[in-house]
Design a protein around this motif. Structure first.
Motif, PDB file in Angstrom:
ATOM      1  N   LYS A 189     -12.140  42.943 117.383  1.00  0.00           N
ATOM      2  CA  LYS A 189     -12.072  44.497 116.827  1.00  0.00           C
ATOM      3  C   LYS A 189     -10.592  44.762 117.528  1.00  0.00           C
ATOM      4  CE  LYS A 189     -16.429  45.661 115.439  1.00  0.00           C
ATOM      5  NZ  LYS A 189     -17.769  46.327 116.072  1.00  0.00           N
ATOM      6  N   LEU A 234      -7.073  46.167 116.091  1.00  0.00           N
ATOM      7  CA  LEU A 234      -6.578  47.511 116.374  1.00  0.00           C
ATOM      8  C   LEU A 234      -5.193  47.315 117.069  1.00  0.00           C
ATOM      9  CD1 LEU A 234      -7.200  50.494 116.806  1.00  0.00           C
ATOM     10  CD2 LEU A 234      -8.010  50.135 119.008  1.00  0.00           C
ATOM     11  N   HIS A 249      -1.433  48.615 115.228  1.00  0.00           N
ATOM     12  CA  HIS A 249      -0.690  49.574 115.501  1.00  0.00           C
ATOM     13  C   HIS A 249       0.487  48.973 116.082  1.00  0.00           C
ATOM     14  CE1 HIS A 249      -3.189  52.986 114.579  1.00  0.00           C
ATOM     15  NE2 HIS A 249      -4.353  52.480 114.936  1.00  0.00           N
ATOM     16  N   LEU A 277      -4.427  56.534 120.559  1.00  0.00           N
ATOM     17  CA  LEU A 277      -5.569  55.934 119.705  1.00  0.00           C
ATOM     18  C   LEU A 277      -6.803  56.762 119.876  1.00  0.00           C
ATOM     19  CD1 LEU A 277      -4.679  51.939 119.325  1.00  0.00           C
ATOM     20  CD2 LEU A 277      -3.868  53.987 118.004  1.00  0.00           C
ATOM     21  N   GLU A 283     -10.054  58.230 119.720  1.00  0.00           N
ATOM     22  CA  GLU A 283     -11.244  57.648 119.335  1.00  0.00           C
ATOM     23  C   GLU A 283     -11.450  56.305 118.895  1.00  0.00           C
ATOM     24  OE1 GLU A 283     -13.954  60.070 119.253  1.00  0.00           O
ATOM     25  OE2 GLU A 283     -12.363  61.269 120.480  1.00  0.00           O
ATOM     26  N   GLU A 284     -10.365  55.761 118.478  1.00  0.00           N
ATOM     27  CA  GLU A 284     -10.602  54.134 118.163  1.00  0.00           C
ATOM     28  C   GLU A 284     -10.721  53.483 119.279  1.00  0.00           C
ATOM     29  OE1 GLU A 284      -7.811  52.889 114.543  1.00  0.00           O
ATOM     30  OE2 GLU A 284      -6.712  54.345 115.695  1.00  0.00           O
ATOM     31  N   ALA A 343     -14.399  53.947 120.465  1.00  0.00           N
ATOM     32  CA  ALA A 343     -15.335  53.232 119.890  1.00  0.00           C
ATOM     33  C   ALA A 343     -15.221  51.694 120.350  1.00  0.00           C
ATOM     34  CB  ALA A 343     -15.007  53.385 118.421  1.00  0.00           C
ATOM     35  N   LEU A 344     -14.010  51.239 120.726  1.00  0.00           N
ATOM     36  CA  LEU A 344     -13.748  49.810 121.122  1.00  0.00           C
ATOM     37  C   LEU A 344     -14.631  49.618 122.411  1.00  0.00           C
ATOM     38  CD1 LEU A 344     -12.528  47.285 120.543  1.00  0.00           C
ATOM     39  CD2 LEU A 344     -10.398  48.198 121.754  1.00  0.00           C
TER      40      LEU A 344
END
Length: 128
Positions: free
Chosen positions: A55, A59, A63, A105, A107-108, A111-112
């Motif tokens: 992930k 990600l 980007h 980034l 919130e991404e 989560a990571l």
């Protein structure tokens, strides 16, 4: 017996010197430095770590992160992330880029980080 030991020493010395010469970079070029991030993963969390790492790659590729890395692992749950660098000062640039991306980034990245939670036993950065 003493002559055999001396002979073995000279053979070893000759092999070591010739190997060192072969390991040198081509004339006019410097050896490539790498910033390595070594991560030791808990053995029972390898699958979770590898899923989170996939992930992470997706990600950062999505980007267009400026510093792509190579990853390798060993059988004893050590993972190595390598980024080629031109000099030692470039380490600061890379760490700053990661910090900027993490902020951008938001919130991404949170989560990571949650996906990696509890998988890492230890980690450290080093230059080779």
């Amino acid at each position: 017996m003493k002559a055999l030991i001396v002979f073995d020493f000279f053979i070893l010395a000759a092999f070591s010197c010739s190997s060192a010469l072969l390991a040198q970079p081509p004339e006019g070029k410097n050896a490539q430095l790498f910033l390595f991030w070594e991560v030791v993963v808990h053995p029972d969390k390898v699958a979770q770590f590898e899923e989170a790492a996939k992930k992470q790659v997706e990600l950062y590729q999505k980007h267009a992160f400026a510093y792509p890395w190579s990853t390798s692992s060993t059988d004893d749950h050590h993972y190595y992330y390598g980024i080629p660098i031109d000099n030692y000062a470039m380490m600061d640039t890379i760490f700053e880029a990661f910090a900027e991306y993490n902020e951008k980034l938001g919130e991404e990245v949170k989560a990571l980080e949650a996906a990696f939670e509890g998988t890492v036993q230890s980690e450290r950065a080093q230059v080779w």
